[in-house]
Motif scaffolding. Structure first.
Motif, PDB file in Angstrom:
ATOM      1  N   LEU A  90     -14.216  13.052 -10.972  1.00  0.00           N
ATOM      2  CA  LEU A  90     -13.106  12.119 -10.746  1.00  0.00           C
ATOM      3  C   LEU A  90     -12.978  11.693  -9.287  1.00  0.00           C
ATOM      4  O   LEU A  90     -12.620  10.560  -8.989  1.00  0.00           O
ATOM      5  CB  LEU A  90     -11.789  12.751 -11.195  1.00  0.00           C
ATOM      6  CG  LEU A  90     -11.473  12.666 -12.681  1.00  0.00           C
ATOM      7  CD1 LEU A  90     -10.306  13.582 -13.009  1.00  0.00           C
ATOM      8  CD2 LEU A  90     -11.143  11.229 -13.076  1.00  0.00           C
TER       9      LEU A  90
ATOM     10  N   TRP B  21       1.188  17.469  -5.469  1.00  0.00           N
ATOM     11  CA  TRP B  21       2.223  16.428  -5.484  1.00  0.00           C
ATOM     12  C   TRP B  21       2.819  16.191  -4.115  1.00  0.00           C
ATOM     13  O   TRP B  21       3.266  15.091  -3.808  1.00  0.00           O
ATOM     14  CB  TRP B  21       3.322  16.794  -6.493  1.00  0.00           C
ATOM     15  CG  TRP B  21       2.736  16.829  -7.859  1.00  0.00           C
ATOM     16  CD1 TRP B  21       2.375  17.927  -8.575  1.00  0.00           C
ATOM     17  CD2 TRP B  21       2.334  15.696  -8.635  1.00  0.00           C
ATOM     18  NE1 TRP B  21       1.784  17.554  -9.755  1.00  0.00           N
ATOM     19  CE2 TRP B  21       1.754  16.197  -9.820  1.00  0.00           C
ATOM     20  CE3 TRP B  21       2.413  14.305  -8.445  1.00  0.00           C
ATOM     21  CZ2 TRP B  21       1.256  15.358 -10.813  1.00  0.00           C
ATOM     22  CZ3 TRP B  21       1.916  13.472  -9.436  1.00  0.00           C
ATOM     23  CH2 TRP B  21       1.352  13.995 -10.607  1.00  0.00           C
TER      24      TRP B  21
ATOM     25  N   ARG C 161      -8.893  12.722  -1.605  1.00  0.00           N
ATOM     26  CA  ARG C 161      -9.360  12.225  -2.907  1.00  0.00           C
ATOM     27  C   ARG C 161      -9.416  13.353  -3.930  1.00  0.00           C
ATOM     28  O   ARG C 161      -9.225  13.144  -5.134  1.00  0.00           O
ATOM     29  CB  ARG C 161     -10.746  11.595  -2.776  1.00  0.00           C
ATOM     30  CG  ARG C 161     -10.764  10.369  -1.892  1.00  0.00           C
ATOM     31  CD  ARG C 161     -11.929   9.492  -2.221  1.00  0.00           C
ATOM     32  NE  ARG C 161     -11.770   8.916  -3.557  1.00  0.00           N
ATOM     33  CZ  ARG C 161     -12.455   7.883  -3.996  1.00  0.00           C
ATOM     34  NH1 ARG C 161     -13.341   7.316  -3.234  1.00  0.00           N
ATOM     35  NH2 ARG C 161     -12.263   7.422  -5.218  1.00  0.00           N
TER      36      ARG C 161
ATOM     37  N   GLU D 131      -5.971  13.744  -5.181  1.00  0.00           N
ATOM     38  CA  GLU D 131      -5.716  12.639  -6.106  1.00  0.00           C
ATOM     39  C   GLU D 131      -6.326  12.958  -7.479  1.00  0.00           C
ATOM     40  O   GLU D 131      -5.696  12.753  -8.512  1.00  0.00           O
ATOM     41  CB  GLU D 131      -6.392  11.401  -5.511  1.00  0.00           C
ATOM     42  CG  GLU D 131      -5.876  10.072  -5.952  1.00  0.00           C
ATOM     43  CD  GLU D 131      -6.675   8.959  -5.246  1.00  0.00           C
ATOM     44  OE1 GLU D 131      -6.292   8.607  -4.118  1.00  0.00           O
ATOM     45  OE2 GLU D 131      -7.658   8.479  -5.813  1.00  0.00           O
TER      46      GLU D 131
ATOM     47  N   ARG E  83      -4.258  15.329  -9.420  1.00  0.00           N
ATOM     48  CA  ARG E  83      -3.128  14.651 -10.068  1.00  0.00           C
ATOM     49  C   ARG E  83      -3.569  13.952 -11.349  1.00  0.00           C
ATOM     50  O   ARG E  83      -2.855  13.957 -12.350  1.00  0.00           O
ATOM     51  CB  ARG E  83      -2.555  13.576  -9.147  1.00  0.00           C
ATOM     52  CG  ARG E  83      -1.767  14.114  -8.003  1.00  0.00           C
ATOM     53  CD  ARG E  83      -1.106  12.959  -7.299  1.00  0.00           C
ATOM     54  NE  ARG E  83      -0.599  13.384  -6.004  1.00  0.00           N
ATOM     55  CZ  ARG E  83       0.040  12.595  -5.159  1.00  0.00           C
ATOM     56  NH1 ARG E  83       0.241  11.342  -5.472  1.00  0.00           N
ATOM     57  NH2 ARG E  83       0.486  13.050  -4.016  1.00  0.00           N
ATOM     58  N   LEU E  84      -4.748  13.344 -11.286  1.00  0.00           N
ATOM     59  CA  LEU E  84      -5.235  12.632 -12.467  1.00  0.00           C
ATOM     60  C   LEU E  84      -5.471  13.602 -13.618  1.00  0.00           C
ATOM     61  O   LEU E  84      -5.075  13.347 -14.755  1.00  0.00           O
ATOM     62  CB  LEU E  84      -6.515  11.862 -12.143  1.00  0.00           C
ATOM     63  CG  LEU E  84      -6.377  10.679 -11.173  1.00  0.00           C
ATOM     64  CD1 LEU E  84      -7.751  10.104 -10.837  1.00  0.00           C
ATOM     65  CD2 LEU E  84      -5.479   9.589 -11.754  1.00  0.00           C
TER      66      LEU E  84
ATOM     67  N   GLN F  80      -2.251  14.718 -15.167  1.00  0.00           N
ATOM     68  CA  GLN F  80      -1.635  13.737 -16.067  1.00  0.00           C
ATOM     69  C   GLN F  80      -2.434  13.544 -17.341  1.00  0.00           C
ATOM     70  O   GLN F  80      -1.864  13.423 -18.418  1.00  0.00           O
ATOM     71  CB  GLN F  80      -1.465  12.408 -15.330  1.00  0.00           C
ATOM     72  CG  GLN F  80      -0.376  12.509 -14.274  1.00  0.00           C
ATOM     73  CD  GLN F  80      -0.483  11.418 -13.233  1.00  0.00           C
ATOM     74  OE1 GLN F  80       0.189  10.401 -13.299  1.00  0.00           O
ATOM     75  NE2 GLN F  80      -1.354  11.629 -12.260  1.00  0.00           N
TER      76      GLN F  80
ATOM     77  N   HIS G  44      -2.805   4.823  -7.109  1.00  0.00           N
ATOM     78  CA  HIS G  44      -4.060   5.539  -6.865  1.00  0.00           C
ATOM     79  C   HIS G  44      -4.006   7.022  -7.199  1.00  0.00           C
ATOM     80  O   HIS G  44      -5.044   7.651  -7.322  1.00  0.00           O
ATOM     81  CB  HIS G  44      -4.592   5.283  -5.448  1.00  0.00           C
ATOM     82  CG  HIS G  44      -3.643   5.646  -4.351  1.00  0.00           C
ATOM     83  ND1 HIS G  44      -3.726   6.816  -3.667  1.00  0.00           N
ATOM     84  CD2 HIS G  44      -2.593   4.982  -3.824  1.00  0.00           C
ATOM     85  CE1 HIS G  44      -2.767   6.852  -2.758  1.00  0.00           C
ATOM     86  NE2 HIS G  44      -2.067   5.755  -2.831  1.00  0.00           N
ATOM     87  N   GLY G  45      -2.820   7.567  -7.345  1.00  0.00           N
ATOM     88  CA  GLY G  45      -2.735   8.952  -7.795  1.00  0.00           C
ATOM     89  C   GLY G  45      -2.449   9.054  -9.282  1.00  0.00           C
ATOM     90  O   GLY G  45      -2.252  10.139  -9.811  1.00  0.00           O
ATOM     91  N   THR G  46      -2.410   7.920  -9.952  1.00  0.00           N
ATOM     92  CA  THR G  46      -2.049   7.907 -11.356  1.00  0.00           C
ATOM     93  C   THR G  46      -3.165   7.307 -12.213  1.00  0.00           C
ATOM     94  O   THR G  46      -3.482   7.817 -13.277  1.00  0.00           O
ATOM     95  CB  THR G  46      -0.762   7.064 -11.563  1.00  0.00           C
ATOM     96  OG1 THR G  46       0.190   7.468 -10.589  1.00  0.00           O
ATOM     97  CG2 THR G  46      -0.191   7.267 -12.943  1.00  0.00           C
ATOM     98  N   ASP G  47      -3.718   6.235 -11.724  1.00  0.00           N
ATOM     99  CA  ASP G  47      -4.681   5.496 -12.531  1.00  0.00           C
ATOM    100  C   ASP G  47      -5.641   4.769 -11.576  1.00  0.00           C
ATOM    101  O   ASP G  47      -5.292   3.758 -10.974  1.00  0.00           O
ATOM    102  CB  ASP G  47      -3.921   4.483 -13.399  1.00  0.00           C
ATOM    103  CG  ASP G  47      -4.832   3.767 -14.376  1.00  0.00           C
ATOM    104  OD1 ASP G  47      -6.018   3.579 -14.062  1.00  0.00           O
ATOM    105  OD2 ASP G  47      -4.339   3.383 -15.451  1.00  0.00           O
ATOM    106  N   HIS G  48      -6.836   5.311 -11.472  1.00  0.00           N
ATOM    107  CA  HIS G  48      -7.826   4.794 -10.532  1.00  0.00           C
ATOM    108  C   HIS G  48      -8.140   3.321 -10.734  1.00  0.00           C
ATOM    109  O   HIS G  48      -8.195   2.532  -9.789  1.00  0.00           O
ATOM    110  CB  HIS G  48      -9.113   5.603 -10.701  1.00  0.00           C
ATOM    111  CG  HIS G  48      -9.616   6.134  -9.412  1.00  0.00           C
ATOM    112  ND1 HIS G  48      -9.712   7.459  -9.134  1.00  0.00           N
ATOM    113  CD2 HIS G  48     -10.029   5.491  -8.299  1.00  0.00           C
ATOM    114  CE1 HIS G  48     -10.155   7.629  -7.912  1.00  0.00           C
ATOM    115  NE2 HIS G  48     -10.351   6.444  -7.384  1.00  0.00           N
TER     116      HIS G  48
ATOM    117  N   MET H 296       7.790  10.129   0.543  1.00  0.00           N
ATOM    118  CA  MET H 296       8.603  11.341   0.402  1.00  0.00           C
ATOM    119  C   MET H 296      10.090  11.046   0.598  1.00  0.00           C
ATOM    120  O   MET H 296      10.925  11.885   0.285  1.00  0.00           O
ATOM    121  CB  MET H 296       8.198  12.359   1.476  1.00  0.00           C
ATOM    122  CG  MET H 296       6.882  13.009   1.234  1.00  0.00           C
ATOM    123  SD  MET H 296       7.103  14.292   0.024  1.00  0.00           S
ATOM    124  CE  MET H 296       5.402  14.675  -0.306  1.00  0.00           C
TER     125      MET H 296
END
Lengths: 195, 294
Positions: free
Chosen positions: A21, A71, A91, A94, A97-98, A101, B52-56, B194
């Motif tokens: 990822l 987070w 990265r 990140e 986090r992916l 989820q 970008h931290g949820t869905d690339h 934040m």
């Protein structure tokens, strides 16, 4: 005396997932700690970035995903800029986090997660971020009802807080989001087909 | 001397609301410098700082849509928000890969170029800093140029300047006649998003920056990021409440300071709309209001 053979069982599934990822080779980390030293938020984290890197190397998925670190990371990229092994640590965060989820992991820093979710909800709704909408829904859902509300009257008085959202990009952005979601469904179906 | 150059302009969400000064001062400054900005039509959010931290893919697709519309106009794309700039640069880098480019092109429903010029306004101004029409030099002003995170990092994405000790903003602010201080917190994080979920963390980080600027002898902080500005300018009273020390440090967008130097009035630049008083400093230095011509 006969020599025993030890067969180590590598726990690489989680590491592989993160490496795929993030596009980063986590195994390169030699634990120098520059990431933790430079991280502006490490004082508030339960596992500083260096420890997260080690935990990923060891495949400690639960520990990593349950940490507040992934987070609290503000994606400032200091860790990435200073890593002597040229790993983009931000990265990697990140990617954590992916995974969190994707796998609907439960624990974690709920306030930050909620913030990110609501920000994207606002973009989905209006095409642009509507700050008042984000702040109000965050406060209502998180239960921090008065958070930051002291700033609102001043911002409104100075004409700096839009009461109504800007909607010019709404339909176009909706289309983009729908097509991204369709791509994800395609990928999922493909992955399912292989399994 | 005026030079005319044209750019497609992507303001970004906050520039129409909490960072209105940034949008207004950008347009006024570019007008004075002979830089023609054509705002993208129907621009949308770049996805920062949550996509970008949820869905690339979404994080690449939203800015790609803006690149596609800039390329239809045919002008290089300019952003002023550091975060938008960073996300646009990430998407631009992704276009170099053909299969990703095709995928993104399908998603945004428009053709995408294999590469595209995405600039931050600082770069445009830096290129013309020797030709800048400075009618009101910012004499006596000591500025701490604060770059924050994403303007210069990640290095291979931003490709703007040194990641630890960037100079580009210092150069243009000096070209406007101000002095810039050497200090250690140029690229430290202000706490960014934040502010909502962890206000206490943001306050701590932002206060550190303002205190460091003060210790370095600066009488103001200059930024190129609406989120940095919101945190540094907007929360000084809360910093006092929480930590007992009131930084009382005026914060400016670089476009405001250069705008003053180019002879634009402080009111037209909306400097009087800051949360932390910046007008007293300008009055002290003889920089408030309209320039007085001898």
């Amino acid at each position: 005396m006969t020599l025993k053979t030890i067969t180590p069982v590598p726990h690489t599934a989680f590491r592989d997932q993160i490496e795929k990822l993030s596009g980063e080779n986590v195994a390169r980390c030699y634990q120098c700690g520059k990431c933790s030293a430079g991280c502006p938020v490490s004082f508030a984290m339960d596992l500083a970035p260096r420890r997260i890197m080690r935990a990923i190397q060891l495949g400690l998925k639960e520990e990593v995903l349950a940490s507040t670190t992934i987070w609290l990371c503000v994606q400032c990229n200091v860790c990435s800029a200073r890593c002597p092994r040229e790993i983009e640590v931000a990265r990697v965060m990140e990617a954590c986090r992916l995974v969190f989820q994707q796998e609907k992991f439960k624990a974690g820093d709920r306030d930050t997660m909620l913030f990110h979710k609501l920000l994207l909800d606002s973009v989905r709704r209006w095409g642009r971020l509507h700050e008042l909408d984000l702040a109000a829904s965050y406060n209502l859902i998180s239960g921090h009802l008065t958070a930051n509300m002291g700033l609102v009257p001043g911002l409104i008085a100075r004409g700096k807080l839009a009461i109504l959202p800007h909607r010019e990009a709404r339909s176009e952005v909706k289309k983009v989001i729908a097509r991204v979601e369709a791509e994800h469904r395609k990928d999922k179906a493909k992955a399912g087909g292989k399994a | 001397m005026k030079s005319t150059s044209t750019y497609a302009y992507y303001p970004g969400c906050t520039l129409k609301t909490t960072a209105r000064e940034f949008d207004v001062s950008t347009k006024a400054l570019c007008g004075a410098l002979g830089i023609r900005l054509l705002e993208l039509k129907h621009w949308g959010c770049c996805g920062a700082s949550s996509a970008h931290g949820t869905d690339h893919l979404l994080a690449l697709a939203l800015p790609a849509r803006e690149i596609a519309s800039a390329s239809q106009m045919g002008w290089p794309l300019v952003a002023v928000c550091a975060m938008c700039f960073s996300r646009l640069k990430h998407s631009e880098a992704a276009l170099h890969d053909e299969s990703m480019r095709n995928k993104l092109s399908g998603i945004v429903g428009k053709p995408l170029p294999a590469s595209y010029e995405v600039l931050h306004l600082l770069q445009v101004i830096d290129n013309m800093r020797d030709r800048m029409p400075v009618t009101r030099p910012l004499s006596g002003l000591k500025a701490a140029c604060y770059y924050g995170c994403v303007l210069v990092r990640p290095k291979d994405v931003s490709r703007m300047d040194d990641v630890e000790n960037p100079q580009i903003m210092d150069r243009v602010i000096r070209a406007a006649g101000a002095e810039t201080v050497d200090w250690n917190f140029k690229t430290e994080c202000c706490g960014a998003g934040m502010a909502l979920p962890h206000t206490d963390i943001m306050l701590k980080l932002s206060l550190r920056i303002l205190n460091q600027a003060k210790q370095a002898g600066a009488d103001c902080v200059v930024t190129a990021c609406p989120l940095c500005f919101a945190n540094l300018d907007g929360y000084q009273k809360q910093m006092k409440k929480t930590f007992g020390s009131d930084p009382e440090m005026p914060v400016f967008y670089f476009t405001e300071l250069i705008g003053l130097a180019a002879g634009i009035s402080s009111e037209r630049l909306l400097i009087n709309k800051h949360t932390t008083d910046a007008m007293s400093l300008l009055k002290n230095k003889g920089l408030a209001g309209e320039p007085v011509h001898a």
